[in-house]
Design an enzyme around this catalytic site. Structure first.
Site, short mmCIF file in Angstrom:
data_model
loop_
_atom_site.label_atom_id
_atom_site.label_comp_id
_atom_site.label_asym_id
_atom_site.label_seq_id
_atom_site.Cartn_x
_atom_site.Cartn_y
_atom_site.Cartn_z
N GLY A 182 0.79 -1.24 0.00
CA GLY A 182 0.00 0.00 0.00
C GLY A 182 0.82 1.28 0.00
O GLY A 182 0.30 2.33 0.40
N ASN A 217 1.60 3.07 -2.56
CA ASN A 217 0.90 4.02 -3.44
C ASN A 217 -0.35 4.58 -2.75
O ASN A 217 -0.63 5.77 -2.82
CB ASN A 217 0.51 3.35 -4.76
CG ASN A 217 1.68 3.32 -5.73
OD1 ASN A 217 2.07 4.35 -6.26
ND2 ASN A 217 2.26 2.14 -5.91
N ASN A 261 -5.96 2.45 -13.06
CA ASN A 261 -4.98 1.50 -12.51
C ASN A 261 -3.58 2.02 -12.79
O ASN A 261 -3.38 2.79 -13.73
CB ASN A 261 -5.16 0.14 -13.20
CG ASN A 261 -4.17 -0.88 -12.71
OD1 ASN A 261 -3.89 -0.98 -11.51
ND2 ASN A 261 -3.60 -1.66 -13.63
N HIS A 276 0.31 0.55 -13.55
CA HIS A 276 1.05 -0.67 -13.87
C HIS A 276 2.53 -0.34 -13.88
O HIS A 276 2.94 0.67 -14.43
CB HIS A 276 0.59 -1.21 -15.22
CG HIS A 276 1.20 -2.53 -15.54
ND1 HIS A 276 0.80 -3.71 -14.93
CD2 HIS A 276 2.23 -2.87 -16.36
CE1 HIS A 276 1.54 -4.71 -15.37
NE2 HIS A 276 2.42 -4.21 -16.25
N GLU A 294 6.05 6.08 -9.43
CA GLU A 294 4.62 5.94 -9.09
C GLU A 294 4.22 6.96 -8.02
O GLU A 294 3.21 7.64 -8.15
CB GLU A 294 4.34 4.52 -8.58
CG GLU A 294 4.50 3.47 -9.67
CD GLU A 294 4.16 2.06 -9.21
OE1 GLU A 294 3.76 1.25 -10.06
OE2 GLU A 294 4.29 1.74 -8.01
C1 GAR Z 1 2.89 -1.14 -7.64
O1 GAR Z 1 4.20 -1.13 -8.14
C2 GAR Z 1 1.91 -1.24 -8.76
O2 GAR Z 1 2.32 -0.67 -9.95
C3 GAR Z 1 1.81 -2.75 -8.93
O3 GAR Z 1 1.81 -3.24 -7.62
C4 GAR Z 1 2.64 -2.41 -6.82
C5 GAR Z 1 1.93 -2.12 -5.52
O4 GAR Z 1 2.79 -1.48 -4.64
N1 GAR Z 1 0.63 -3.09 -9.64
C6 GAR Z 1 0.61 -4.10 -10.54
O5 GAR Z 1 1.57 -4.79 -10.77
C7 GAR Z 1 -0.73 -4.27 -11.25
N2 GAR Z 1 -0.57 -5.08 -12.43
P1 GAR Z 1 2.25 -0.81 -3.32
O6 GAR Z 1 1.37 -1.82 -2.62
O7 GAR Z 1 3.47 -0.48 -2.52
O8 GAR Z 1 1.47 0.41 -3.72
#
Ligand code: GAR
Length: 288
Positions: free
Chosen positions: A108, A110, A198, A200, A270
């Site tokens: 989490g 992001n 979303n 990615h 991100e």
């Molecule tokens: C992020 O890097 C996001 O881009 C990826 O999961 C991670 C979550 O990180 N999403 C995917 O791969 C979707 N296909 P977080 O939990 O630290 O935010």
């Protein structure tokens, strides 16, 4: 006209009918109660009586509507509706900001950045964190910020409208996927057209699709010997990592980079961009 109201209030057809019914019954109850109270006073019918009656039903109306909304299951809509009217009267702008639900399955980071951003900027509010994994870090983040959480079950998510109704009941206007690993069902996409985004961790259309998430993506990028990677923010459609692209940003890959070091670079990108892109989309949608 009904369709316009439905879009404006962000409710489904059944709720719209119940809301209209609540207005009608609440209004009648208010009128009847107002007249009964006036009969108990000794005010003679005339201009004073009319002014007092108008004042009385203005005060009674929100009470009656809220009262009727409870058995009809529309309490949360009317609570927000009256809150909005009050905000307009008092000039309090924060009551009318869009409510966001963040869907996440993992740590989490992001989600945390997005919460921080909107806490400072006040242009939207993270109302709910939706998670499909017990014990996920994002749930602790939500707890720390006292944001409501909804732990969802696979069968109910894919085969019922239960969670859609819950989102609508809470007045959620926009959905942000931040590391959410389940596919989004068509029913949810249809309930929130162009209102689900979303992120990615690669430059789509490369390295997307089923099973491509987190470190798996970075491993594939490094294994392919690419010289750059990046992030993609896109609208969500029925396919994994497929909807219209809204924003991309890239970073260089050095020879020394590993999936782990690339993941760090990607997370930085991100964290730098996701919140502002969401904010811009909301502002753009608000204008149109
Ligand atoms: C992020 O890097 C996001 O881009 C990826 O999961 C991670 C979550 O990180 N999403 C995917 O791969 C979707 N296909 P977080 O939990 O630290 O935010």
């Amino acid at each position: 006209m009904l369709e316009k109201l439905q879009q404006r209030w962000k409710v489904n057809g059944v709720n719209l009918i119940l809301i209209i019914f609540t207005f009608a019954v609440g209004g009648s109850l208010c009128g009847i109660t107002g007249r009964k109270i006036m009969e108990l006073t000794s005010i003679e019918k005339g201009i004073i009586w009319i002014l007092a009656y108008i004042l009385l039903i203005t005060l009674l109306w929100p009470l009656c509507v809220i009262l009727i909304s409870i058995p009809l299951g529309q309490f949360s809509f009317f609570k927000k509706y009256i809150h909005k009217i009050w905000a307009k009267i008092t000039g309090n702008k924060t009551a009318d900001i869009p409510l966001i639900a963040v869907f996440a399955s993992g740590a989490g980071s992001n989600a945390q950045k997005i919460i921080d951003y909107f806490n400072i900027n006040n242009t939207a509010k993270i109302e709910l964190v939706v998670c499909n994994k017990e014990g996920a870090g994002v749930l602790d983040i939500a707890k720390k910020y006292t944001i409501d959480t909804l732990l969802i079950e696979k069968d109910k998510f894919f085969n019922t409208d239960l969670y859609i109704r819950e989102l609508q009941k809470r007045g959620i206007r926009f959905i942000v996927l931040a590391g959410f690993l389940w596919k989004v069902p068509s029913s949810l996409i249809n309930a929130y057209p162009n209102r689900i985004v979303n992120i990615h961790p690669a430059l789509l259309p490369k390295y997307g699709g089923k099973g491509m998430y987190g470190n798996r993506v970075h491993e594939a990028v490094i294994a392919a010997g690419d010289k750059e990677s990046g992030i993609t923010i896109h609208y969500v459609d029925e396919l994994y990592d497929h909807g219209n692209i809204i924003f991309q940003a890239s970073c260089k890959i050095d020879e020394k980079d590993t999936p782990g070091s690339l993941a760090q670079k990607i997370h930085l990108l991100e964290h730098q961009h996701y919140s502002t892109v969401i904010d811009n989309i909301l502002k753009m949608q608000n204008r149109s």
